[in-house]
Each structure stands twice: as structure tokens, then as C-alpha cells.
Design an enzyme around this catalytic site. Sequence first.
Site, PDB file in Angstrom:
ATOM      1  N   ARG A 181      -5.339  20.131   0.832  1.00 41.39           N
ATOM      2  CA  ARG A 181      -4.806  19.078   1.708  1.00 41.39           C
ATOM      3  C   ARG A 181      -3.635  19.566   2.569  1.00 41.39           C
ATOM      4  O   ARG A 181      -3.418  19.072   3.665  1.00 41.39           O
ATOM      5  CB  ARG A 181      -4.320  17.896   0.854  1.00 41.39           C
ATOM      6  N   ASP A 198      -0.658  -0.564   4.712  1.00 42.70           N
ATOM      7  CA  ASP A 198      -0.855   0.776   4.148  1.00 42.70           C
ATOM      8  C   ASP A 198       0.480   1.499   4.277  1.00 42.70           C
ATOM      9  O   ASP A 198       1.297   1.161   5.136  1.00 42.70           O
ATOM     10  CB  ASP A 198      -1.949   1.535   4.921  1.00 42.70           C
TER      11      ASP A 198
HETATM   12  C1  LIG Z   1      -9.059   5.386  -0.512  1.00 40.87           C
HETATM   13  S1  LIG Z   1      -8.129   4.434   0.638  1.00 40.87           S
HETATM   14  C2  LIG Z   1      -8.717   2.808   0.254  1.00 40.87           C
HETATM   15  C3  LIG Z   1      -9.034   1.999   1.483  1.00 40.87           C
HETATM   16  C4  LIG Z   1      -9.669   0.648   1.226  1.00 40.87           C
HETATM   17  N1  LIG Z   1      -8.847  -0.169   0.379  1.00 40.87           N
HETATM   18  C5  LIG Z   1     -11.042   0.813   0.617  1.00 40.87           C
HETATM   19  O1  LIG Z   1     -11.225   0.542  -0.566  1.00 40.87           O
HETATM   20  O2  LIG Z   1     -11.956   1.243   1.338  1.00 40.87           O
HETATM   21  C6  LIG Z   1      -6.517   4.478  -0.143  1.00 40.87           C
HETATM   22  C7  LIG Z   1      -5.379   4.125   0.804  1.00 40.87           C
HETATM   23  O3  LIG Z   1      -4.239   3.843   0.005  1.00 40.87           O
HETATM   24  C8  LIG Z   1      -3.094   4.218   0.733  1.00 40.87           C
HETATM   25  N2  LIG Z   1      -1.987   4.355  -0.228  1.00 40.87           N
HETATM   26  C9  LIG Z   1      -1.801   5.301  -1.162  1.00 40.87           C
HETATM   27  N3  LIG Z   1      -0.673   5.091  -1.844  1.00 40.87           N
HETATM   28  C10 LIG Z   1      -0.125   3.956  -1.326  1.00 40.87           C
HETATM   29  C11 LIG Z   1       1.043   3.226  -1.608  1.00 40.87           C
HETATM   30  N4  LIG Z   1       1.911   3.609  -2.559  1.00 40.87           N
HETATM   31  N5  LIG Z   1       1.305   2.107  -0.874  1.00 40.87           N
HETATM   32  C12 LIG Z   1       0.452   1.720   0.097  1.00 40.87           C
HETATM   33  N6  LIG Z   1      -0.675   2.390   0.428  1.00 40.87           N
HETATM   34  C13 LIG Z   1      -0.955   3.489  -0.287  1.00 40.87           C
HETATM   35  C14 LIG Z   1      -3.493   5.510   1.415  1.00 40.87           C
HETATM   36  O4  LIG Z   1      -2.682   5.789   2.536  1.00 40.87           O
HETATM   37  C15 LIG Z   1      -4.963   5.217   1.763  1.00 40.87           C
HETATM   38  O5  LIG Z   1      -5.087   4.792   3.092  1.00 40.87           O
END
Ligand SMILES: C[S@@+](CC[C@H](N)C(=O)[O-])C[C@H]1O[C@@H](n2cnc3c(N)ncnc32)[C@H](O)[C@@H]1O
Length: 277
Positions: free
Chosen positions: A32, A141
Site C-alpha cells: 500500500r 468517511d
Molecule cells: C471497505 S470501505 C466500505 C465502504 C462501504 N461501507 C461498503 O460497505 O461498501 C471502508 C471505508 O472505511 C473508511 N474508514 C476506515 N477507518 C475509518 C474510520 N476510523 N472512520 C471513518 N471511516 C473509516 C475507509 O476510508 C474506507 O473508505
Amino acid sequence: MTGPDFDHFCRLIRQRSGLVVTPEKAYLVASRLSPLARSEGMANVEALLATIRKSSPEALIQRCVDAMATHESYFFRDATPFEQLAANVLPPMIEARQTQRSLRVWCAACSSGQEPYSVAMILQEMGPRLAGWKLEVLATDMSEPILQKAREGVYNDFEVKRGLSPERQARWFKPVPDGWKVSSVLQQMVQFRPHNLLQGTTGMGMFDIIFCRNVLIYFDVEHKRQILEQIGRAMPSDGALFLGSAETVLGVTTAIESTPGVRGLYRKAGIHMAKSA
Ligand SMILES: C[S@@+](CC[C@H](N)C(=O)[O-])C[C@H]1O[C@@H](n2cnc3c(N)ncnc32)[C@H](O)[C@@H]1O
């Protein structure tokens, strides 16, 4: 990759985002962060981690946190939650809110926007049942670059076909030079805002429906518990929470309960809703 720079980086990522990185995941850190190290003119990822430990450059740390997050998402991901939303969650909520005629939905960790736009499509497709209602979809996000993409609402051919039926694509998207742009009706329904789940929900108000999917899977139990309990407090007694298909509250908290027979749908504990089909 091991050593004090790597350990420092793992602690930093966990503090900033909740993401648990262990030595077994060193390959993930390497893959990454390699493009980022290159773009910063550094010899390799080790040099990047050393710089971070030595001088804590805030902008670079932020880019590392973004790079470590998984942003995978697609429209109507896992299908069932959206079918449940339309068939079993919204109808009783609409019935119960005939006086206030408003609904608030929160998509936490919304990534590039496919999830909140899918929710907005479902709300629009409820037709006259929600006509004239105040409908709010808050999508958050921690990553500003991914929120920027979400706000633009432009998806390439591959993204737009992932999860969307041809009918929905034709109804809710129009072709633009870079791909497909989501309709202004949906864009106006969804408000995108930066928010880190580790910061809690104070000041955000109550949400009738919360989607928090495919993010807690990356966190340790303590962070999961803290976030799920805050989410529980941000929902009314008939509120609905959707988690990802690989996520569970078992062994994490008793404040939230799964809905028997309905994968992914959770309620506040001790509140017995009419059984979903
Ligand atoms: C795998 S995606 C999930 C997207 C959507 N919820 C779905 O299920 O398709 C995970 C997202 O979580 C966000 N994320 C990770 N840690 C986070 C945090 N502490 N607070 C807010 N967002 C976070 C990442 O930036 C990423 O965009």
C-alpha cells in the site's frame, strides 16, 4: 519489515483510524505504501516509515492513513440489506412517522459513495409513500480524497455495472465523458462529510437507519465495542443498523442484537420488532 519504525507506524495507524496492522500484515504495508514512497521521492517504504517516526509530518501521515484504508465498495453491495431496507425496515418506519414525516439515514465509512447512493435510490423508489417527506442521507468517511470522488458521483463503466441493474443505471445515471454521473436528484439527497468513527457521534443527532458496513472488520474489539455502543445510542428504539456480511456483534457488545433470520440487520438490544420476512 519489522523494527521500531514499523511498530511505531502500526501504533500510529491504529490510533488514527482504528485499523489493526500486525507484523503478519507487513506485506500489506509494503504494497500500500510503495507508490506513496515513490511519489515522495523516497528510496523505499522503510525510508518512509523512518521519516514518519523521526519527524511526524502531518500531511504525509494523513496520506499514509488513506493509503492503508481499503476503499472497496459497489452499488447494492450484498443485495440483502437493500432488499431488507425496502421490504421490511422502511414500511413500519414510514407508518410510525406519519406525523413527523422525516427520516435520517447515516452511511458511516461510505467510501466512494456507492452505498449512500444505493440508499438514496431505494428511498426515491418508495415513490408516493415518501413523497413530501424530509429525507436526509448523511454519508461520512475519514478519507477526504475518497469523499471527493463520492461527491463528484462519477463512476467508470466497471464501477457502474457492479451491482446496478440496467434499469437503475438508465434511471439514475447519465453518460458523461469520464463515465456515468449520478442524477442530481440523488446527489441532492446525500450530504458527504468527513468523520472519523473513533471520534464518536456527539453532535450528530439521531439516525433512524445506520449503515456501518465493512469497516469494523478491520478494528480491534475495544474499538468495535466503543463504536457500536455509540451507534446504538444514536438510534431511536425502532432504529435499524446494517453491518457487513462478515461482521458481528457477538463477543463485542450486548447493546446491539442481530435480527433472527435476517443477515446483516441489527437493532438496539431488548427491543423486539415485528419479525421480518
Ligand atoms: C471497505 S470501505 C466500505 C465502504 C462501504 N461501507 C461498503 O460497505 O461498501 C471502508 C471505508 O472505511 C473508511 N474508514 C476506515 N477507518 C475509518 C474510520 N476510523 N472512520 C471513518 N471511516 C473509516 C475507509 O476510508 C474506507 O473508505
